[in-house]
Design a protein around this motif. Structure first.
Motif, PDB file in Angstrom:
ATOM      1  N   SER A 193       0.332  -1.090  -0.136  1.00  0.00           N
ATOM      2  CA  SER A 193       0.108  -0.360   0.304  1.00  0.00           C
ATOM      3  C   SER A 193       1.133   1.090  -0.405  1.00  0.00           C
ATOM      4  CB  SER A 193      -0.939  -0.518   0.944  1.00  0.00           C
ATOM      5  OG  SER A 193      -1.440  -1.119   1.441  1.00  0.00           O
ATOM      6  N   VAL A 194       2.334   1.366   0.787  1.00  0.00           N
ATOM      7  CA  VAL A 194       2.744   2.277   0.900  1.00  0.00           C
ATOM      8  C   VAL A 194       3.523   2.622  -0.402  1.00  0.00           C
ATOM      9  CG1 VAL A 194       4.210   3.390   2.009  1.00  0.00           C
ATOM     10  CG2 VAL A 194       3.315   2.166   3.364  1.00  0.00           C
ATOM     11  N   LYS A 195       3.323   1.472  -1.295  1.00  0.00           N
ATOM     12  CA  LYS A 195       4.301   2.243  -2.404  1.00  0.00           C
ATOM     13  C   LYS A 195       3.438   1.776  -3.322  1.00  0.00           C
ATOM     14  CE  LYS A 195       8.473  -0.534  -0.977  1.00  0.00           C
ATOM     15  NZ  LYS A 195       9.346  -1.798  -1.534  1.00  0.00           N
ATOM     16  N   ASP A 196       2.131   1.506  -3.469  1.00  0.00           N
ATOM     17  CA  ASP A 196       1.525   1.661  -4.636  1.00  0.00           C
ATOM     18  C   ASP A 196       1.076   2.393  -4.927  1.00  0.00           C
ATOM     19  OD1 ASP A 196       1.949  -1.222  -5.594  1.00  0.00           O
ATOM     20  OD2 ASP A 196       0.043  -1.707  -4.686  1.00  0.00           O
ATOM     21  N   PHE A 197       1.087   3.598  -3.271  1.00  0.00           N
ATOM     22  CA  PHE A 197       0.008   4.564  -3.301  1.00  0.00           C
ATOM     23  C   PHE A 197       0.839   6.049  -3.017  1.00  0.00           C
ATOM     24  CE2 PHE A 197      -3.146   1.330  -2.285  1.00  0.00           C
ATOM     25  CZ  PHE A 197      -3.700   1.090  -2.475  1.00  0.00           C
ATOM     26  N   ALA A 198       1.726   5.896  -2.602  1.00  0.00           N
ATOM     27  CA  ALA A 198       2.861   7.178  -2.379  1.00  0.00           C
ATOM     28  C   ALA A 198       2.681   8.378  -2.340  1.00  0.00           C
ATOM     29  CB  ALA A 198       5.004   6.304  -2.925  1.00  0.00           C
ATOM     30  N   PRO A 199       2.283   8.422  -3.706  1.00  0.00           N
ATOM     31  CA  PRO A 199       2.483  10.041  -3.533  1.00  0.00           C
ATOM     32  C   PRO A 199       1.055  10.840  -3.332  1.00  0.00           C
ATOM     33  CG  PRO A 199       1.229   8.769  -5.914  1.00  0.00           C
ATOM     34  CD  PRO A 199       2.363   7.235  -5.164  1.00  0.00           C
ATOM     35  N   ARG A 200       0.251   9.426  -2.860  1.00  0.00           N
ATOM     36  CA  ARG A 200      -1.762  10.445  -2.291  1.00  0.00           C
ATOM     37  C   ARG A 200      -0.883   9.297  -0.795  1.00  0.00           C
ATOM     38  NH1 ARG A 200      -4.835  12.380  -5.848  1.00  0.00           N
ATOM     39  NH2 ARG A 200      -4.023  12.078  -8.212  1.00  0.00           N
ATOM     40  N   ILE A 201      -0.242   9.226  -0.091  1.00  0.00           N
ATOM     41  CA  ILE A 201       0.070   9.159   1.705  1.00  0.00           C
ATOM     42  C   ILE A 201       0.639   9.894   1.642  1.00  0.00           C
ATOM     43  CG2 ILE A 201       0.595   7.795   3.105  1.00  0.00           C
ATOM     44  CD1 ILE A 201       0.402   5.464   1.393  1.00  0.00           C
ATOM     45  N   PHE A 202      -1.227  10.605   2.345  1.00  0.00           N
ATOM     46  CA  PHE A 202      -0.814  12.168   3.376  1.00  0.00           C
ATOM     47  C   PHE A 202      -0.318  12.590   4.555  1.00  0.00           C
ATOM     48  CE2 PHE A 202      -3.423  14.465  -0.098  1.00  0.00           C
ATOM     49  CZ  PHE A 202      -2.230  13.877  -1.151  1.00  0.00           C
ATOM     50  N   ASP A 203      -0.326  10.983   5.176  1.00  0.00           N
ATOM     51  CA  ASP A 203      -1.091  11.222   7.027  1.00  0.00           C
ATOM     52  C   ASP A 203      -0.659   9.904   7.477  1.00  0.00           C
ATOM     53  OD1 ASP A 203      -0.639  12.452   9.381  1.00  0.00           O
ATOM     54  OD2 ASP A 203      -2.572  12.599   9.531  1.00  0.00           O
ATOM     55  N   LEU A 204      -0.523   9.113   8.764  1.00  0.00           N
ATOM     56  CA  LEU A 204      -0.137   8.269   9.263  1.00  0.00           C
ATOM     57  C   LEU A 204      -0.962   8.304  10.188  1.00  0.00           C
ATOM     58  CD1 LEU A 204       3.351   7.193   8.263  1.00  0.00           C
ATOM     59  CD2 LEU A 204       0.818   6.064   6.695  1.00  0.00           C
TER      60      LEU A 204
END
Lengths: 272, 272
Positions: A193-204
């Motif tokens: 998920s982190v790698k596939d959605f990288a540019p869209r991961i804004f917060d955790l």
């Protein structure tokens, strides 16, 4: 009951003289480029003042503030008063939420609130039919929307893929607040998920769960099913620059021991 | 005052219903072959019952018991009563100490005590002139002696080298309890010490200190000067099979938050 809890927690977290300055003086997390924060829901059973004292004791500098401590309808003066309390505690409110939005009016309110608070991101949950309207507001306000996944029970966004698939063609400021505990319960592969959605991961939202299954329970970080090291390695591999906000949802009326253990565990992982 | 602290800590550590069984059910530390324990001095301001409740809450199974909770002159019946309390809490007393010995009578008392308690190791500090007598007792009782280093102020054993150089020709059951915080303050290289003194390192006191200097202060693990990852890697490289006992010496009358953070941090390091 809660009052009693507050008193206990206050008694417990009141530091020895000079503790805070001492802690801040010597605090340095080796090999730790990622900022640790707290997801405000963690403090649902604590007063604003107690939550600040706990964050100071645990040396936390960043907060995703929840509306029970900074109400959505706060006036600019009320916002300033509360933000000043956080600032006095050395805490920066870097985002707001989670905010649930079922109508355009609620979307409007969320963006006006975020603007008053002065953050550049909202952690929120707009219904599907509000995504286009939300994107318009993101453009109008230049405030990012990080949509939060809430696991198998979530009718809208159980895992990060359910978010990504609906926003990946939208404005680049439409993204994801990846809740890793709920994502694992929803069957997501966290590293993927982190790698596939990288540019869209804004917060955790960082937490652990007792097992990789739908009915798993919240548990101290490191005691559960999440493999934190590969997850942190994946964050580093994509050059993640957002916050890592711990959200602790076990023993929520007596959370300091488990929250402290979880923060320590995540710091240990990040130091490797 | 202390009584009040006990009440607070009890209130604070009393778990939500079912917490302990839940914790034990789901507890598993990935890539963590080393057993974590607690050095009993950590609980100098807590009652025996509170210390057990805290260890259960933090999921600690091993204890190096200190004499204020298990007195040196305890009768066999008193020893059994206290060990039964620990057993009921899921805690194994794996060693006793730190015990300071300045006379042969005190060495005799320490070994008789260890035998009554049923441990195969004493963490102790015999004066130089008692080392040969201590070795005789080690052979007579087949109980190991792990000599503890206490930093620059320690006239006898500031660092592990000060122990090793006096016992390395002695019976193989004469060894070291390496206190890494005091060792760093004494100028020791922790990785070098682990590798050079490998066969003699029987026990560990795990802590962090604010700086690599004599007057450094105790601090939450990960906030200080100790590089834990290389240290743990060194322990693995020598096939260390002893315990890693956390000794937390900051905020000792209100220690749970810092102890929990320190335990979490060390678990995080070990998981990498």
């Amino acid at each position: 009951m809660l009052r009693r809890k507050f008193i206990q927690s206050s008694a417990m977290i009141l530091p020895a003289t000079g503790l805070l300055s001492f802690t801040q003086k010597y605090s340095h997390y080796k090999n730790t480029p990622l900022d640790i924060g707290i997801a405000g829901y963690t403090f649902v059973h604590y007063s604003l003042d107690d939550s600040i004292a706990i964050m100071k004791r645990l040396n936390i500098r960043y907060l995703s503030v929840k509306d029970f401590h900074l109400p959505l309808d706060s006036s600019p003066a009320q916002v300033k008063e509360i933000l000043d309390k956080y600032k006095a505690g050395g805490i920066e409110v870097y985002t707001v939420g989670v905010i649930y939005m079922k109508t355009e009016a609620e979307v409007d309110r969320a963006f006006d609130y975020a603007k008053r608070v002065g953050v550049n991101m909202i952690v929120g949950v707009p219904t599907y039919d509000l995504l286009n309207y939300t994107e318009k507001k993101v453009r109008a306000y230049d405030i990012k929307m990080a949509i939060h996944n809430h696991g198998p029970e979530d009718k809208l966004y159980p895992g990060p893929d359910d978010i990504y698939n609906r926003i990946n063609k939208m404005d680049k400021r439409m993204g994801i607040c990846l809740d890793i505990g709920h994502a694992l319960r929803a069957g997501s592969d966290l590293v993927r998920s982190v790698k596939d959605f990288a540019p869209r991961i804004f917060d955790l939202h960082i937490k652990d769960v007792s097992a990789a299954q739908a009915d798993a329970k919240s548990i101290e970080a490191g005691r559960g099913a999440i493999e934190f090291k590969p997850f942190v390695d994946a964050l580093r591999s994509i050059g993640y620059t957002g916050k890592c906000s711990i959200e602790y949802e076990k023993d929520m009326k007596d959370l300091v021991p488990g929250l402290a253990e979880s923060i320590g565990y995540f710091r240990g992982i990040m130091a490797c």
